[in-house]
Write an enzyme that holds these catalytic residues in place. Structure first.
Site, PDB file in Angstrom:
ATOM      1  N   TYR A   1       0.465  -1.601  -0.230  1.00 27.83           N
ATOM      2  CA  TYR A   1      -0.081  -0.279   0.075  1.00 27.83           C
ATOM      3  C   TYR A   1       1.295   1.186  -0.073  1.00 27.83           C
ATOM      4  CZ  TYR A   1      -4.665  -2.530   0.215  1.00 27.83           C
ATOM      5  OH  TYR A   1      -5.598  -3.255  -0.011  1.00 27.83           O
TER       6      TYR A   1
ATOM      7  N   GLU B   1      -8.613  -7.223   4.656  1.00 29.82           N
ATOM      8  CA  GLU B   1      -7.453  -8.110   4.023  1.00 29.82           C
ATOM      9  C   GLU B   1      -7.363  -9.446   5.184  1.00 29.82           C
ATOM     10  OE1 GLU B   1      -5.188  -5.846   1.359  1.00 29.82           O
ATOM     11  OE2 GLU B   1      -7.410  -5.160   0.463  1.00 29.82           O
TER      12      GLU B   1
END
Length: 396
Positions: A98, A140
């Protein structure tokens, strides 16, 4: 929740960012792949990148999330986040990726918008990004724990134990883990990721819906993607993978799954959208469901309709089920129930129906509109899109 200061800045700059988001995401991917070429080779779908649908999907997701933050600050867009999280989990995305995305995305925003991106504007949109990213990371992580893969190692070597040609374009593969580990639990409507090594060395990944629930195997079906660009992975699977070969397959993911209970169910598909629907229908038949079931399918003709015989056989096993089939070009030997495109307004849809849709975007939009007109609640209409989700309506 976005801070008050950032909310006002994002609200004020959303038109400018939204208007340029296509240019921003295109430049973002150029920067990302220049710095990390392995991501395009081994993670991102090269076909979607070539024809631009991945860029459109990212743009839609970012814009939809930012809009939700400023217009509905007390309501997190969980449906959108869930869909993205399942897709990410099926690829084994990890938290350390990310910051890489953030770096190149914000470099693209600054380059496209220039002096309009002040330090305050950058900080506000950075807050948007990390609200979305951290929500996805948490979702997730939960998905990985539920799948028994807390380290995000979702891929399993599998032997191909059977291969079946459904039509000239669609092939079904049955696989089992090569090390005889227990099969991962799959819910009706989910998909698996399949990773193959292509002739140029790229390890490309695609998602395929589970099209049935046989004993001791995972079953997924693949339509050969033709055109320009042709489907790299679908072509490889059709032309080069035989019984006895090994495939790298993920554990199942996907948030569009069949709800348990007694409510009436409508399963509507078009083309290769039949794969998750036939998986749901096979589950209903295997569990002896007594609920009211409407199975709808639209196709070009009988010869292109994968699982045509299965559809009617499964419906015949269910005590309160009916199949409704439309063909645009029916073949004389096997006349369709109806000719033309599917029209759900011709069906008697019971009160309280839960609907599951899968097919091309025009089919999804038309079917959803017809169901809403018929009185089906928006929350009870679920859809699956193959490829990047370009339909991010707030109430979809």
């Amino acid at each position: 929740m976005l801070s008050p200061t950032s909310t006002e800045i994002v609200r004020a700059t959303l038109p400018a960012v939204g208007g340029a988001i296509g240019d921003i995401t295109t430049l973002f991917y150029d920067k990302l792949f220049a710095a990390h070429p392995a991501l395009l080779r081994d993670l991102f779908n090269r076909g979607n990148q070539a024809e631009g649908s991945q860029q459109q999907a990212l743009a839609g997701a970012v814009a939809a999330f930012a809009t939700a933050l400023v217009e509905r600050p007390d309501v997190r867009p969980d449906a959108m986040l869930s869909r993205i999280a399942h897709k990410h989990a099926s690829l084994g995305i990890t938290p350390d990726q990310y910051p890489i995305v953030q770096q190149h995305l914000f470099a693209a925003i600054a380059e496209v918008l220039g002096d309009a991106v002040t330090a305050e504007v950058a900080a506000a949109w950075d807050e948007v990004y990390w609200l979305m990213a951290n929500a996805l990371i948490a979702l997730e992580a939960r998905l990985y724990r539920q799948a028994g893969t807390p380290d995000a190692d979702v891929f399993v070597p599998c032997h191909v134990v059977a291969r079946r040609e459904e039509t000239a374009e669609v092939t079904t593969f049955l696989v089992r883990p090569s090390d005889d580990r227990p099969l991962p639990v799959a819910r009706p409507g989910q998909y698996v990721s399949v990773q193959v090594t292509l002739p140029d060395g790229a390890r490309q990944i695609r998602q395929y819906s589970l099209s049935g629930h046989p004993d001791n195997a995972l079953q997924f079906s693949v339509k050969r993607v033709t055109g320009d660009p042709a489907g790299e992975v679908s072509t490889y699977l059709h032309d080069h993978v035989a019984v006895g070969d090994t495939l790298t397959v993920s554990v199942p993911f996907g948030d569009v799954t069949l709800a348990e209970g007694d409510s009436p169910v409508l399963l509507a598909s078009a083309g290769i959208g039949c794969t998750p629907v036939i998986g749901m229908l096979s589950h209903l038949a295997a569990t002896g469901a007594t609920r009211r079931i409407l199975a709808v399918h639209a196709d070009r003709g009988e010869s292109t309709h994968a699982f045509r015989a299965d559809l009617h056989q499964l419906v015949a096993k269910l005590p309160d089920a009916a199949a409704h089939v439309w063909y645009e070009n029916p073949e004389a030997a096997h006349p369709a129930d109806r000719t033309g495109r599917a029209d759900l307004t011709t069906l008697d849809i019971p009160t309280g129906t839960i609907a599951y849709l899968c097919g091309p975007l025009p089919f999804l939009k038309t079917a959803r509109a017809q169901l809403l007109t018929a009185g089906v609640a928006p929350a009870d209409i679920h859809y699956e899109v193959f490829g990047p989700d370009l339909w991010l309506g707030a109430d979809a």
